[in-house]
Design an enzyme around this catalytic site. Structure first.
Site, PDB file in Angstrom:
ATOM      1  N   SER A 254      56.255  42.970  61.317  1.00 20.31           N
ATOM      2  CA  SER A 254      55.145  42.104  60.981  1.00 20.31           C
ATOM      3  C   SER A 254      55.230  41.505  59.619  1.00 20.31           C
ATOM      4  CB  SER A 254      53.867  42.937  60.873  1.00 20.31           C
ATOM      5  OG  SER A 254      53.746  43.947  59.752  1.00 20.31           O
ATOM      6  N   LYS A 255      54.464  40.611  59.194  1.00 21.89           N
ATOM      7  CA  LYS A 255      54.440  39.923  57.870  1.00 21.89           C
ATOM      8  C   LYS A 255      54.679  40.954  56.797  1.00 21.89           C
ATOM      9  CE  LYS A 255      54.028  35.443  57.819  1.00 21.89           C
ATOM     10  NZ  LYS A 255      55.457  34.967  57.773  1.00 21.89           N
ATOM     11  N   ARG A 256      54.079  42.287  56.727  1.00 16.77           N
ATOM     12  CA  ARG A 256      54.431  43.057  55.857  1.00 16.77           C
ATOM     13  C   ARG A 256      55.805  43.542  55.629  1.00 16.77           C
ATOM     14  NH1 ARG A 256      49.698  44.875  58.328  1.00 16.77           N
ATOM     15  NH2 ARG A 256      51.209  46.414  59.582  1.00 16.77           N
ATOM     16  N   ASP A 257      56.651  43.431  56.568  1.00 13.79           N
ATOM     17  CA  ASP A 257      57.903  43.669  56.519  1.00 13.79           C
ATOM     18  C   ASP A 257      58.687  42.667  55.655  1.00 13.79           C
ATOM     19  OD1 ASP A 257      58.164  46.151  58.100  1.00 13.79           O
ATOM     20  OD2 ASP A 257      57.460  44.739  59.501  1.00 13.79           O
ATOM     21  N   GLY A 258      58.107  41.555  55.383  1.00 13.40           N
ATOM     22  CA  GLY A 258      58.836  40.561  54.343  1.00 13.40           C
ATOM     23  C   GLY A 258      59.241  39.497  55.520  1.00 13.40           C
TER      24      GLY A 258
END
Ligand code: GLU
Length: 481
Positions: A254-258
């Site tokens: 997801s976005k959180r993974d960069g």
């Protein structure tokens, strides 16, 4: 699918964001299957969420697919342009009794969910307005209520299909959340904006899609869509649900993974060849003989869903980096130059003197190519070829060495104004060492410190010859004395 029908697959991205790696991987599998079967790969832009859809995202998606080499075979279908067809099908479902208007208000729906929660049940629509009498309906309309349109889902229906990845699939109608909304709220008599499951079925049927290949997060939608095909008397396509891409912790990427968008990978210096190669490996095990490094065409020749895994695919940066390095190392100097030049130019480099010369640039590419992992490395490592580097501590220490100074002084005195080739350069190093009374290694270390501002870096002789052509070798030796 009846035997003999042409294979037609589609990617159906929503332009509510840039091209996501998951969507791109779905595109890869669709493209590979279409190619393998001699079929068509189509695009449908699912822009019915007007609030969140943007033309710029559509552009980004199309550009990204083109960059990856995933060409589509027909003009993309724009879903929002087909709203009349969607509404016509909703009318048909209303007329056949498969769909009905539901006047439940937000408050009523919220209260219903609270009740279900209190009873420890999963939230679902309780089909309350399924069989309203005309009088009840009139009463709601008289109240000024608006209505969504719902499609009946019988709780005792069983939905089955043979998934090309996951095999036999079975869903109970009772697990689909009750009668599903197929059109948003609208005033009495009107049909509001048609919603995802309905429009996908209408459009897939209109586009004569033979195989729907998409992420496994759509499995429950497939069950609902199969009920729609049935209600509409349409033959459904075959389905393949591909595994999700997971992060290192095993959760959905997801976005959180960069980094998650194709444009970001591109900006980081990954090549399209390596990225499509890597995405193909995310969930597909190549048959023996193909190895892990291949082109899309090579993969298409042997692609099948038999070798697509059910388990999620963990994103592995090391493998992507390895593939990217393989691609970069395999590029001819001229090709690498084509790719690096825009990045160099963006830094204001390569515009004047010998550094503007294509031959010089290619020679620089030959020198740096073997040590690149991402294209950006070809910018970082090119810094001392275009700019005077700040000497680091090691280089400064080397400069203050007396032997080194003597050697550089001797070298400078002998440095030709004109051309210098490898043989002459070797001789110069030997002569300077002899004149300064030091080992050749000391000359080389001193020269490296002067030219690169560091004791590390690419092959010294090749570096020197390149910098000699721009005249930077003389300047830097002078500056180091
Ligand atoms: N627009 C949907 C998505 O982006 C398409 C899903 C499908 O392939 O049906 O998830």
């Amino acid at each position: 699918m009846a035997a003999g029908l042409p294979v037609r697959v589609r990617l159906a991205p929503s332009p509510t964001g840039t091209l996501h790696i998951g969507t791109a991987r779905t595109a890869v599998f669709n493209w590979l299957f279409a190619r393998h079967m001699g079929g068509a790969f189509l695009l449908r832009i699912e822009d019915t969420d007007r609030e969140r859809s943007r033309d710029a995202f559509t552009q980004d998606i199309l550009d990204g697919l083109r960059w990856l080499g995933l060409r589509w075979d027909e003009e993309p279908v724009v879903q929002s342009e087909r709203i009349d067809a969607h509404r016509a099908v909703i009318r048909q479902l209303l007329a056949s009794g498969h769909a009905y208007r539901c006047y439940a208000s937000d408050e009523e729906l919220a209260a219903m969910r609270e009740r279900q929660q209190a009873e420890g049940r999963a939230p679902r629509y309780d089909n309350l307005h399924r069989d309203l009498s005309p009088a009840q309906e009139q009463a709601y309309i008289a109240e000024g209520r608006e209505a969504v349109i719902r499609f009946r889902i019988d709780d005792d229906a069983t939905i089955t299909w043979t998934d090309m990845v996951r095999g036999e699939m079975r869903w109970a109608g009772s697990d689909l959340g009750g009668d599903m909304v197929i059109a948003r709220r609208a005033p009495a008599g009107a049909i509001g904006d048609p919603l995802y499951n309905l429009v996908v079925v209408v459009d897939d049927a209109a586009m004569a899609i033979s195989h729907v290949i998409r992420g496994e997060d759509h499995i429950a939608n497939t069950a609902k869509q199969l009920l729609l095909y049935q209600a509409l008397g349409l033959t459904p396509p075959q389905f393949a649900h591909t595994p999700l891409i997971l992060n290192q912790e095993g959760r959905k990427l997801s976005k959180r993974d960069g980094v998650t968008s194709v444009g970001e990978f591109r900006a980081m210096g990954y090549t399209a060849e390596a990225l499509v190669n890597y995405m193909t490996l995310l969930g597909w095990s190549p048959p023996e003989g193909l190895g892990e490094r291949f082109t899309l065409e090579q993969a298409a020749a042997v692609f099948s869903f038999d070798r697509v895994n059910r388990a999620g695919a963990r994103f592995d940066w090391d493998k992507l980096n390895w593939l990217n390095a393989q691609v970069l190392h395999g590029l001819a100097a001229g090709e690498l130059r084509q790719r690096l030049l825009p990045l160099w130019q963006a830094r204001g480099w390569a515009g004047e003197g010998a550094a503007a010369d294509a031959g010089w640039q290619e020679d620089l590419c030959s020198l740096l190519g073997p040590s690149l992992t991402v294209l950006e490395d070809g910018v970082e490592q090119a810094v001392p070829f275009f700019e005077t580097p700040e000497p680091d501590d090691g280089a400064l220490a080397q400069r203050s060495d007396a032997g080194s100074q003597a050697a550089l002084t001797a070298l400078l005195a002998r440095l030709p104004k004109g051309d210098l080739d490898a043989t002459a350069a070797q001789e110069l190093l030997a002569e300077a060492a002899a004149a300064a009374g030091v080992k050749k290694g000391v000359v080389m270390k001193g020269l490296r410190a002067a030219l690169l501002g560091s004791l590390k870096g690419p092959d010294l002789l090749a570096t020197w010859l390149l910098l000699h052509r721009t005249g930077a070798d003389r300047e830097r030796i002078v500056a180091a004395l």
